[in-house]
Design a protein around this motif. Structure first.
Motif, PDB file in Angstrom:
ATOM      1  N   ALA A  12      -4.712  -1.091  -8.019  1.00 15.83           N
ATOM      2  CA  ALA A  12      -4.071  -0.601  -6.798  1.00 15.83           C
ATOM      3  C   ALA A  12      -4.077   0.923  -6.766  1.00 15.83           C
ATOM      4  N   PRO A  13      -4.072   1.516  -5.577  1.00 12.30           N
ATOM      5  CA  PRO A  13      -3.968   2.979  -5.465  1.00 12.30           C
ATOM      6  C   PRO A  13      -2.546   3.455  -5.746  1.00 12.30           C
ATOM      7  N   SER A  14      -2.374   4.762  -5.895  1.00 13.51           N
ATOM      8  CA  SER A  14      -1.035   5.312  -6.141  1.00 13.51           C
ATOM      9  C   SER A  14      -0.153   5.213  -4.915  1.00 13.51           C
ATOM     10  N   LEU A  15      -0.743   5.225  -3.737  1.00 11.64           N
ATOM     11  CA  LEU A  15      -0.005   5.010  -2.489  1.00 11.64           C
ATOM     12  C   LEU A  15      -0.596   3.781  -1.801  1.00 11.64           C
ATOM     13  N   ILE A  16       0.246   2.825  -1.474  1.00 14.01           N
ATOM     14  CA  ILE A  16      -0.212   1.564  -0.884  1.00 14.01           C
ATOM     15  C   ILE A  16       0.250   1.481   0.560  1.00 14.01           C
ATOM     16  N   ASP A  17      -0.685   1.159   1.456  1.00 15.68           N
ATOM     17  CA  ASP A  17      -0.356   0.918   2.864  1.00 15.68           C
ATOM     18  C   ASP A  17      -0.009  -0.555   3.027  1.00 15.68           C
ATOM     19  N   ILE A  18       1.166  -0.828   3.606  1.00 15.39           N
ATOM     20  CA  ILE A  18       1.591  -2.209   3.808  1.00 15.39           C
ATOM     21  C   ILE A  18       2.037  -2.404   5.248  1.00 15.39           C
ATOM     22  N   SER A  19       2.069  -3.668   5.660  1.00 19.97           N
ATOM     23  CA  SER A  19       2.484  -3.996   7.028  1.00 19.97           C
ATOM     24  C   SER A  19       3.555  -5.074   6.986  1.00 19.97           C
ATOM     25  N   THR A  42       0.293  16.239   1.398  1.00 20.76           N
ATOM     26  CA  THR A  42      -0.123  15.201   2.353  1.00 20.76           C
ATOM     27  C   THR A  42      -0.124  13.837   1.671  1.00 20.76           C
ATOM     28  N   LEU A  43      -0.231  12.794   2.471  1.00 18.43           N
ATOM     29  CA  LEU A  43      -0.332  11.451   1.916  1.00 18.43           C
ATOM     30  C   LEU A  43      -1.568  11.312   1.040  1.00 18.43           C
ATOM     31  N   ASP A  44      -2.629  11.999   1.413  1.00 16.82           N
ATOM     32  CA  ASP A  44      -3.837  11.951   0.587  1.00 16.82           C
ATOM     33  C   ASP A  44      -3.587  12.544  -0.792  1.00 16.82           C
ATOM     34  N   ASP A  45      -2.740  13.575  -0.861  1.00 12.90           N
ATOM     35  CA  ASP A  45      -2.400  14.148  -2.166  1.00 12.90           C
ATOM     36  C   ASP A  45      -1.708  13.106  -3.051  1.00 12.90           C
ATOM     37  N   ILE A  46      -0.847  12.301  -2.437  1.00 12.39           N
ATOM     38  CA  ILE A  46      -0.166  11.246  -3.198  1.00 12.39           C
ATOM     39  C   ILE A  46      -1.175  10.194  -3.638  1.00 12.39           C
ATOM     40  N   ARG A  47      -2.080   9.831  -2.735  1.00 12.80           N
ATOM     41  CA  ARG A  47      -3.107   8.841  -3.080  1.00 12.80           C
ATOM     42  C   ARG A  47      -3.957   9.292  -4.267  1.00 12.80           C
ATOM     43  N   LYS A  48      -4.152  10.592  -4.380  1.00 16.33           N
ATOM     44  CA  LYS A  48      -5.049  11.123  -5.413  1.00 16.33           C
ATOM     45  C   LYS A  48      -4.367  11.319  -6.768  1.00 16.33           C
ATOM     46  N   ILE A  49      -3.059  11.079  -6.865  1.00 15.65           N
ATOM     47  CA  ILE A  49      -2.385  11.233  -8.159  1.00 15.65           C
ATOM     48  C   ILE A  49      -2.985  10.243  -9.156  1.00 15.65           C
ATOM     49  N   ASP A  50      -3.452  10.763 -10.262  1.00 13.35           N
ATOM     50  CA  ASP A  50      -4.096   9.916 -11.280  1.00 13.35           C
ATOM     51  C   ASP A  50      -3.028   9.402 -12.247  1.00 13.35           C
ATOM     52  N   ARG A  51      -2.207   8.476 -11.763  1.00 12.72           N
ATOM     53  CA  ARG A  51      -1.075   7.997 -12.550  1.00 12.72           C
ATOM     54  C   ARG A  51      -1.517   7.254 -13.806  1.00 12.72           C
ATOM     55  N   LEU A  52      -2.696   6.632 -13.764  1.00 14.48           N
ATOM     56  CA  LEU A  52      -3.156   5.866 -14.924  1.00 14.48           C
ATOM     57  C   LEU A  52      -3.486   6.788 -16.092  1.00 14.48           C
TER      58      LEU A  52
END
Length: 473
Positions: free
Chosen positions: A196-203, A335-345
């Motif tokens: 999964a990505p660091s930021l997840i889009d859900i509905s 930005t949200l993209d910055d959160i998505r790019k966090i390499d948490r792993l």
């Protein structure tokens, strides 16, 4: 006039002491502050630091303890309180220095000596673990496990995976899930999270709702009550648990295994975010590590740690609502993209600064701009910071958790920032309600509050280190 101020300050200090005894910590802080304004003596700062400890405002506690020590370098209580705050933040080396000072001054204090010894052991263990991690050839626990070789004894009378749904009532009678099944659940969830990505889009499900819950902190019976009063996860009812599943409460293992089991059953309807307590340093102090080792094994805890490292850091609901455990940032351009790019792993454990740290630790403040964190980690952000972030990222609002609230939730920053906390009567002592947020497909929010329910007579932080006495409510 100076003598009059001293007399008045002492009277106010006595009032503050009484408020402290009544656990009215915010009011006590106000009175200690008034006393300090009249006569800034070391003991008033030290007493106020103790109040901040009780409110988990560890950054403020450290600041007050240091102010006390500047005025009186021999005030041992101030060293003790600074050590307590640093322990709460997982700053074990800093705490060790103060515990050494306390023991030097009061060599006969057995309690201080015991805490010094335990703190030294933690520091030594962390250094050993870091040395091992430096060897990239050391495999993860997940890579070394083979659950097919684990036998389930005939005498085992608990739930069995593939024979019944491993959710709902597994732990109500305090039965323990067999280690084979616990390992299977953990391995499956870890694998899901790593993809999964660091930021997840859900509905929100078209024919149902999405429920956002805040901290549940190992309060299993209150956690299960959420499902009893609000419905269980299903294809039409999604849930997002926004971090801090573990620590504090003494049924953290039951909480997180139930959540992980539901994640296996409903991978697209049960969402989990990392909180600041899904981290090694917090688990060492607040009970989860001790609980897992007591109920299972050290290997099981290490696998939990690896799984927590893979948890996502944020969720966006239908491109409109950002959900994070802590809050916003020390920078204006995130930005949200910055959160998505966090390499948490790769990061694994949160650093002491930066985006990942702030997502897990920051808090809102009523004042404009940013302030120093009351916790000593992350930042405090004002309504203008929230407004600017939301506008920059074309969002409507922020939902976060991380702070106990009397009514279970608070709406701040002109309705743009909501805190939701789902552990009622936190630590069996605060008396707060829990809350959750139901969101419908048309993005309407319903706030539901609830009271604590009875649970077995097991005290909070039953499995915590002996430092829990310093850090409890």
């Amino acid at each position: 006039m100076a003598e009059d101020n001293k007399i008045k300050a002492e009277e106010i200090k006595n009032e503050a002491n009484q408020l402290f005894k009544e656990k009215r910590f915010i009011e006590a802080i106000e009175r200690y502050t008034a006393a300090i304004d009249l006569n800034p003596v070391s003991t008033y700062y030290s007493n106020r630091a103790f109040c901040h400890l009780k409110l988990e405002s560890y950054g403020y506690a450290i600041t007050d303890a240091e102010a006390a020590l500047e005025l009186d370098p021999t005030l041992t209580k101030a060293n003790y309180r600074r050590a307590s705050a640093n322990m709460a933040l997982g700053r074990f080396k800093e705490a060790l220095k103060d515990f050494k000072m306390v023991c030097k001054r009061v060599p006969g204090d057995k309690d201080a000596r015991d805490k010094l010894n335990e703190c030294a052991k933690i520091v030594k263990r962390i250094e050993f673990e870091k040395a091992i991690e430096a060897d990239n050839n050391i495999p993860s626990v997940a890579d070394s496990l083979d659950t097919t070789t684990m036998n389930v004894e005939d005498s085992y009378d608990g739930p069995r995976i593939n024979e019944e749904e491993p959710t709902k009532s597994i732990f109500k009678n305090q039965k323990k899930l067999h280690k084979k099944y616990a390992f299977m659940i953990l391995l499956a969830v870890r694998q899901m999270m790593m993809q999964a990505p660091s930021l997840i889009d859900i509905s929100v499900p078209n024919d149902g709702k999405l429920t956002v819950c805040g901290d549940v902190h190992g309060q299993f019976y209150d956690f299960i009550n959420i499902f009893n009063i609000n419905g269980y996860p299903s294809e039409s009812h999604a849930y997002l648990f926004n971090g801090d599943f573990v620590d504090r409460g003494s049924f953290s293992l039951e909480v997180v295994l139930t959540l992980f089991a539901y994640k296996c059953v409903y991978p697209d309807r049960l969402f989990l975010a990392r909180g600041n307590h899904e981290t090694d340093n917090m688990n060492k102090v607040y009970g989860f590590e001790g609980e897992v080792k007591a109920k299972y094994s050290e290997m099981m805890f290490k696998l939990f740690s690896e799984t927590f490292n893979a948890l996502p850091l944020a969720h966006v609901i239908q491109h409109k609502i950002l959900v994070v455990h802590g809050g916003l940032f020390s920078r204006d351009d995130v930005t949200l993209d910055d959160i998505r790019k966090i390499d948490r792993l790769s990061l694994r454990q949160p650093p002491n600064e930066g985006l990942m740290c702030e997502l897990l630790w920051s808090d809102p403040q009523p004042e404009l701009g940013r302030g120093a964190s009351k916790r000593g980690v992350g930042v405090q952000f004002g309504p203008d910071v929230t407004k600017n972030f939301l506008e920059r990222n074309k969002l409507d609002m922020l939902i976060r958790s991380h702070e106990v609230k009397e009514n279970g939730y608070v709406i701040e920053h002109e309705g743009k920032c909501v805190t939701v906390f789902s552990a009622p009567n936190y630590c069996d002592s605060v008396g707060n309600k829990g809350a959750l947020i139901n969101i419908t497909p048309d993005m309407k929010l319903e706030y539901k509050t609830f009271e604590a329910v009875p649970h077995p007579q097991v005290r909070p932080m039953q499995y915590a280190s002996q430092f829990s006495g310093l850090l409890g409510m």
